[in-house]
Design a protein around this motif. Structure first.
Motif, PDB file in Angstrom:
ATOM      1  N   UNK A  14     -11.715  13.848  -8.685  1.00 56.35           N
ATOM      2  CA  UNK A  14     -13.121  13.829  -9.103  1.00 56.35           C
ATOM      3  C   UNK A  14     -13.938  12.775  -8.365  1.00 56.35           C
ATOM      4  N   UNK A  15     -13.252  11.905  -7.611  1.00 51.61           N
ATOM      5  CA  UNK A  15     -13.971  10.848  -6.901  1.00 51.61           C
ATOM      6  C   UNK A  15     -14.142  11.239  -5.441  1.00 51.61           C
ATOM      7  N   UNK A  16     -15.269  10.832  -4.856  1.00 51.63           N
ATOM      8  CA  UNK A  16     -15.451  11.127  -3.444  1.00 51.63           C
ATOM      9  C   UNK A  16     -14.596  10.186  -2.576  1.00 51.63           C
ATOM     10  N   UNK A  17     -14.609  10.434  -1.284  1.00 49.33           N
ATOM     11  CA  UNK A  17     -13.743   9.704  -0.360  1.00 49.33           C
ATOM     12  C   UNK A  17     -13.970   8.187  -0.477  1.00 49.33           C
ATOM     13  N   UNK A  18     -15.235   7.785  -0.449  1.00 47.77           N
ATOM     14  CA  UNK A  18     -15.548   6.358  -0.500  1.00 47.77           C
ATOM     15  C   UNK A  18     -15.027   5.728  -1.788  1.00 47.77           C
ATOM     16  N   UNK A  19     -15.262   6.421  -2.927  1.00 52.84           N
ATOM     17  CA  UNK A  19     -14.844   5.883  -4.235  1.00 52.84           C
ATOM     18  C   UNK A  19     -13.322   5.761  -4.298  1.00 52.84           C
ATOM     19  N   UNK A  20     -12.626   6.745  -3.733  1.00 51.57           N
ATOM     20  CA  UNK A  20     -11.167   6.684  -3.722  1.00 51.57           C
ATOM     21  C   UNK A  20     -10.680   5.442  -2.990  1.00 51.57           C
ATOM     22  N   UNK A  21     -11.315   5.168  -1.856  1.00 41.59           N
ATOM     23  CA  UNK A  21     -10.870   4.027  -1.045  1.00 41.59           C
ATOM     24  C   UNK A  21     -11.290   2.702  -1.697  1.00 41.59           C
ATOM     25  N   UNK A  22     -12.380   2.746  -2.460  1.00 43.74           N
ATOM     26  CA  UNK A  22     -12.831   1.529  -3.138  1.00 43.74           C
ATOM     27  C   UNK A  22     -11.904   1.085  -4.271  1.00 43.74           C
ATOM     28  N   UNK A  23     -11.148   2.054  -4.842  1.00 41.43           N
ATOM     29  CA  UNK A  23     -10.383   1.770  -6.060  1.00 41.43           C
ATOM     30  C   UNK A  23      -9.535   0.494  -6.030  1.00 41.43           C
ATOM     31  N   UNK A  24      -8.687   0.296  -4.977  1.00 44.31           N
ATOM     32  CA  UNK A  24      -7.851  -0.916  -4.988  1.00 44.31           C
ATOM     33  C   UNK A  24      -8.704  -2.187  -4.996  1.00 44.31           C
ATOM     34  N   UNK A  25      -9.855  -2.138  -4.311  1.00 48.13           N
ATOM     35  CA  UNK A  25     -10.729  -3.306  -4.259  1.00 48.13           C
ATOM     36  C   UNK A  25     -11.357  -3.557  -5.622  1.00 48.13           C
ATOM     37  N   UNK A  26     -11.647  -2.451  -6.336  1.00 44.91           N
ATOM     38  CA  UNK A  26     -12.205  -2.588  -7.676  1.00 44.91           C
ATOM     39  C   UNK A  26     -11.205  -3.286  -8.590  1.00 44.91           C
ATOM     40  N   UNK A  27      -9.933  -2.834  -8.507  1.00 48.27           N
ATOM     41  CA  UNK A  27      -8.926  -3.473  -9.360  1.00 48.27           C
ATOM     42  C   UNK A  27      -8.628  -4.901  -8.915  1.00 48.27           C
ATOM     43  N   UNK A  38       0.850  -1.187   0.000  1.00 45.64           N
ATOM     44  CA  UNK A  38       0.000   0.000   0.000  1.00 45.64           C
ATOM     45  C   UNK A  38       0.884   1.233   0.000  1.00 45.64           C
ATOM     46  N   UNK A  39       0.560   2.199  -0.881  1.00 46.24           N
ATOM     47  CA  UNK A  39       1.375   3.412  -0.971  1.00 46.24           C
ATOM     48  C   UNK A  39       0.687   4.606  -0.310  1.00 46.24           C
ATOM     49  N   UNK A  40       1.501   5.390   0.429  1.00 43.33           N
ATOM     50  CA  UNK A  40       1.019   6.684   0.935  1.00 43.33           C
ATOM     51  C   UNK A  40       2.020   7.733   0.464  1.00 43.33           C
ATOM     52  N   UNK A  41       1.505   8.784  -0.203  1.00 46.54           N
ATOM     53  CA  UNK A  41       2.406   9.762  -0.813  1.00 46.54           C
ATOM     54  C   UNK A  41       2.363  11.081  -0.055  1.00 46.54           C
ATOM     55  N   UNK A  42       3.422  11.878  -0.271  1.00 44.48           N
ATOM     56  CA  UNK A  42       3.479  13.194   0.359  1.00 44.48           C
ATOM     57  C   UNK A  42       2.316  14.078  -0.112  1.00 44.48           C
ATOM     58  N   UNK A  80      -7.459   9.571   4.347  1.00 44.48           N
ATOM     59  CA  UNK A  80      -8.118   8.856   3.249  1.00 44.48           C
ATOM     60  C   UNK A  80      -7.093   8.036   2.471  1.00 44.48           C
ATOM     61  N   UNK A  81      -5.939   8.666   2.216  1.00 41.76           N
ATOM     62  CA  UNK A  81      -4.888   7.969   1.460  1.00 41.76           C
ATOM     63  C   UNK A  81      -4.420   6.727   2.202  1.00 41.76           C
ATOM     64  N   UNK A  82      -4.296   6.839   3.551  1.00 40.90           N
ATOM     65  CA  UNK A  82      -3.886   5.670   4.337  1.00 40.90           C
ATOM     66  C   UNK A  82      -4.962   4.586   4.251  1.00 40.90           C
ATOM     67  N   UNK A  83      -6.231   5.016   4.351  1.00 41.36           N
ATOM     68  CA  UNK A  83      -7.326   4.048   4.252  1.00 41.36           C
ATOM     69  C   UNK A  83      -7.251   3.320   2.917  1.00 41.36           C
TER      70      UNK A  83
END
Lengths: 227, 409
Positions: free
Chosen positions: A99-112, A88-92, A152-155
Motif C-alpha cells: 500500500x506504500x509507494x516506492x519512496x515510502x517503502x524506502x523511508x521506512x527503516x529511517x522512520x524507525x 539490511x535484508x533483501x528477500x526472494x 527498491x528492496x535493495x534501496x
C-alpha cells in the motif's frame, strides 16, 4: 576479531511432538567487507542461519558475536536497533509493503530510526537515485517489474547504511537479465565496502561471491575459511 | 526511540483509506452507539428544561398548594372548607410565607358583555395571587385589600379574555356582567406563553391561563356564587427548601384546625419537580445503558475486525520487524489505528446524531437540548472504546515472531 562469529550454533524447531534440528553446530567467521554466498539444498538450514545472522531469530544453543557484541545477551529492543542500523535484508519475494509507494517503502527503516521526515525523504531519494529508480518514487510496488521491485528492496536495505547486507535468494523470482542486473548492484555495493551475504542454491549467483559456504543438514561441509 | 505519534497517525490514516469498506463496516456499531447517546441525552435534557419552564410558569418551586383530600370520608365532605376567620388564623400562623391566597373558581357562569358571552373560569382570590403565581398585571391594577374588605365589583381579565370580550378596545373602566352583577374591569394580566411540546393541542401550552379572570374573593363569596366554599389555598415560601418545611408545618396546622381529620392535601411544586427528575433520571439511565451496550457490541466488532486484519497483515508486520520496528512501534501502530477508527465513528455518530435531533425536533416540535459537553462526552467515549478494545489486537500484533511473520503467506 571477525565481523561475524558463530560458536557451535544449534537451532531446534519445536514441531509439536518432534523436535527438528535446523542447525547443528555451526561455526563460521566472516570478515568485514567480504562477499559470501551460503549454498545448500532446500531444508539444509541456510535460511535459518541467515535469520540468526540478521538477528531476526535467536539460536537455541551456542554464541553469536556480531561486531564484538554477544547477540544472545541483547534485549529485544536492542536486536530491533541492530536490524534497523547494522543489517539490511533483501528477500526472494521482495517483501515491499503493497500500500506504500516506492519512496515510502524506502523511508521506512529511517522512520524507525527516528529520523525527521525531511531528512529521510532526501536520503531515500538519494539511494533510489543510485539504484536508478528516481523516476518511480510515487509508484506502488504493483506498478513495477520484478527487477525494479528488487531494486527498491535493495534501496530499502541499504538506506540506513548498514554494515551487513543479507539477501535470501534475491534472484529467485527474477528472469536472467533482471537477476544479473541485481547481482551487479551487489557487486557494486561490495566494491564500496559493504559486507554481503547471499543465500542461494544457484551456482551462477554463488560464483559472484569471494567465498562459498556450503551447508547440508544443518552442518557446514565446505568453505569455512576466508578466501 | 519509538516512531512519533504523528507517523503512527499517518500510517493509521493511510490504512483506513486503503481499506475504506472494511473501515466503514467496522465503525457502524460505534456510530449507532454514539448517535443513540446523543439523541437520548438531548431528549432528556429537553424534557427537563421544558418541565422546569412549565413549573416556573405555574408559580415556581416555592409554591405550595392546599386542596381537598379526595380520599376523605364522604360524611366529612361538608367540613372540608375554610371560613374567612380560619384563613386569617392560618395566615397568622405562617408569618414566614411570602404570600398567601385562597382561591374559589366558578367555571359555570361565564362573563357577558352586551350580546357577547365568554365561557371561562373566574376565580375569587386575594391580592397576593400575583406574588404566589409570579404573574403580574400588564395594564391597570390588580385586586387590593380595599376591594376585598368592601367586596367591590371589580374584575381583572386574562389577556385572551380581554381580547375576546373587547377585541381592540381598551377594556379598563368598562363593565362586564356575571350573575347580574356589573363588574368594572380594573386590569389585564400579562400574557402567559410556553411553547407546546409535541405539537398537539395548539401553540401555547398556557393559553388556558390567558382565558381566566379574577375578582376579589369576597365578591365571589357574597355576590356571585354564595354556595361556593373556600377549599383551595396557594402559598408562596421564600425558597424551594423552605417550601418543603412550610409544607410539613401547614399539614400540622390543618390537622389541628380540623380536629385531626386529614381533610386537605398539601403539595409542594418542588416535591413534584424532584419526583419528575427522579423519573427522568431512570429514563436516562435505561437509555444510556442501551447506548453503552451498543457501544460495547461496536467495540467487540472492532476488536474482531482488527484481529482479522492483523492476521491478514502478518507478513507486513514481519517486514516492519525485519527492518527495525520494535514491538512498541507495532503496538502503537495498531493501537492508534483502532482509536482512529473509533474516533472516526464517534465523529460520524455526532454528526448523524445532530441531523436526527434536528429532524425529530422539527417534526415533533419538541425542544431538544444538545450541548457542547455532550459532544466532548461522545468523543471521549469513542476514544475510550478504541483504547479498551484496541489493546488485545495490538498486543497480539506486537508479540508476533519476526521469522514466523515473514514466512506467513
Amino acid at each position: 576479531m571477525a565481523l561475524i562469529e558463530t560458536k557451535d550454533i544449534i537451532k531446534d524447531y519445536d514441531m509439536g511432538k518432534v523436535k527438528v534440528r535446523a542447525l547443528n553446530g555451526i561455526n563460521i567467521s566472516i570478515e568485514k567487507g567480504e562477499f559470501v554466498a551460503i549454498m545448500g539444498p532446500s531444508g539444509s538450514g541456510k535460511s535459518t542461519l541467515m535469520h540468526i545472522i540478521g538477528c531476526l531469530d535467536a539460536p537455541t544453543e551456542g554464541n553469536y558475536i556480531l561486531d564484538n557484541l554477544k547477540v544472545s545477551q541483547l534485549h529485544k529492543s536492542e536486536l530491533a536497533a541492530i536490524r534497523n542500523k547494522e543489517v539490511g535484508f533483501v528477500f526472494q519475494t521482495f517483501n515491499l509493503l503493497p500500500h506504500l509507494n516506492v519512496l515510502k517503502n524506502v523511508e521506512l527503516p529511517l522512520m524507525y530510526a527516528g529520523m525527521s521526515s525531511k531528512a529521510r525523504i532526501k536520503q531515500a531519494k538519494d539511494i533510489l537515485d543510485s539504484v536508478g529508480l528516481s523516476d518511480r518514487l510515487k509508484h506502488k510496488p504493483s506498478e513495477l517489474s520484478g527487477g525494479q521491485r528488487q531494486r527498491v528492496a535493495i534501496a530499502r536495505a541499504i538506506v540506513n547504511n548498514p554494515a551487513i547486507l543479507l539477501a535470501d535468494e534475491p534472484t529467485g523470482n527474477l528472469d536472467t537479465q533482471a537477476g544479473s542486473d541485481i547481482l551487479s548492484i551487489f557487486s557494486e555495493l561490495h566494491a564500496k565496502g559493504h559486507t554481503i551475504i547471499i543465500v542461494t542454491h544457484d551456482m551462477a549467483v554463488a560464483n559472484r561471491a569471494n567465498r562459498i559456504i556450503k551447508i547440508i543438514d544443518g552442518k557446514i561441509v565446505d568453505g569455512n575459511i576466508a578466501a | 526511540m519509538a516512531i512519533s505519534l504523528r507517523e503512527s497517525v499517518e500510517i493509521g490514516l493511510a490504512d483506513i483509506w486503503t481499506r475504506k469498506v472494511r473501515t466503514a463496516v467496522t465503525v457502524v456499531g460505534i456510530i449507532l452507539g454514539v448517535m443513540s447517546i446523543m439523541v437520548v441525552l438531548a431528549i432528556v435534557n429537553g424534557m427537563n428544561k421544558s418541565t422546569l419552564q412549565w413549573m416556573e410558569e405555574r408559580g415556581g418551586l416555592n409554591k405550595i398548594d392546599v386542596h381537598r383530600n379526595w380520599e376523605m370520608d364522604r360524611k366529612d365532605w361538608s367540613l372540608a372548607s375554610f371560613s374567612l376567620s380560619e384563613l386569617k388564623l392560618i395566615r397568622s400562623l405562617i408569618p414566614e410565607a411570602a404570600a398567601f391566597t385562597p382561591e374559589i373558581s366558578d367555571r359555570s357562569t361565564g362573563i357577558t358583555k352586551g350580546e357577547l358571552y365568554f365561557q371561562t373560569s373566574v376565580s375569587g382570590v386575594f391580592p397576593d395571587m400575583t406574588i404566589v403565581d409570579e404573574w403580574n398585571i400588564s395594564e391597570g391594577r390588580f385586586i387590593n385589600y380595599f376591594d376585598i374588605n368592601n367586596s367591590n365589583n371589580v374584575i381583572v381579565l386574562g389577556s385572551k379574555a380581554a381580547t375576546e370580550l373587547f377585541s381592540n378596545h381598551n377594556p379598563i373602566g368598562e363593565y362586564v356582567y356575571m350573575q347580574g352583577q356589573a363588574l368594572k374591569v380594573i386590569g389585564i394580566m400579562q400574557e402567559k406563553y410556553l411553547k407546546m411540546q409535541g405539537g398537539w393541542g395548539g401553540e401555547n401550552a398556557l393559553e388556558y391561563m390567558n382565558r381566566r379572570a379574577f375578582i376579589p374573593l369576597t365578591t365571589m363569596l357574597h355576590k356571585i356564587s354564595p354556595n361556593q366554599t373556600i377549599d383551595e389555598l396557594s402559598i408562596k415560601a421564600s425558597s424551594p427548601e423552605k417550601a418543603l418545611k412550610l409544607k410539613t408545618k401547614l399539614e400540622n396546622i390543618l390537622l389541628n384546625l380540623k380536629q385531626g381529620k386529614k381533610l386537605f392535601e398539601v403539595s409542594s411544586i418542588k416535591e413534584q419537580m424532584d419526583q419528575m427528575k427522579q423519573n427522568s433520571l431512570m429514563f436516562t439511565v435505561i437509555f444510556v445503558l442501551i447506548a453503552v451496550i451498543s457501544l460495547l457490541v461496536g467495540g467487540i466488532v472492532i476488536m474482531n475486525i482488527m484481529l482479522a486484519s492483523i492476521q491478514e497483515r502478518t507478513r507486513e508486520i514481519g517486514v516492519r520487524l525485519a527492518i527495525g520496528a520494535r514491538r512498541i512501534d507495532i503496538f502503537i501502530q495498531f493501537m492508534v489505528q483502532t482509536i482512529l477508527i473509533t474516533t472516526l465513528g464517534g465523529v460520524i455518530g455526532i454528526v448523524l446524531g445532530y441531523a436526527i435531533l434536528n429532524m425529530v425536533g422539527t417534526y415533533l416540535s419538541m425542544e431538544l437540548v444538545a450541548s457542547l459537553s455532550m459532544i466532548y462526552a461522545a468523543l471521549a467515549v469513542s476514544v475510550g472504546v478504541g483504547l479498551v478494545f484496541g489493546i488485545m489486537p495490538a498486543v497480539r500484533a506486537s508479540n508476533l515472531d519476526p521469522v514466523n511473520a515473514l514466512r506467513n503467506e
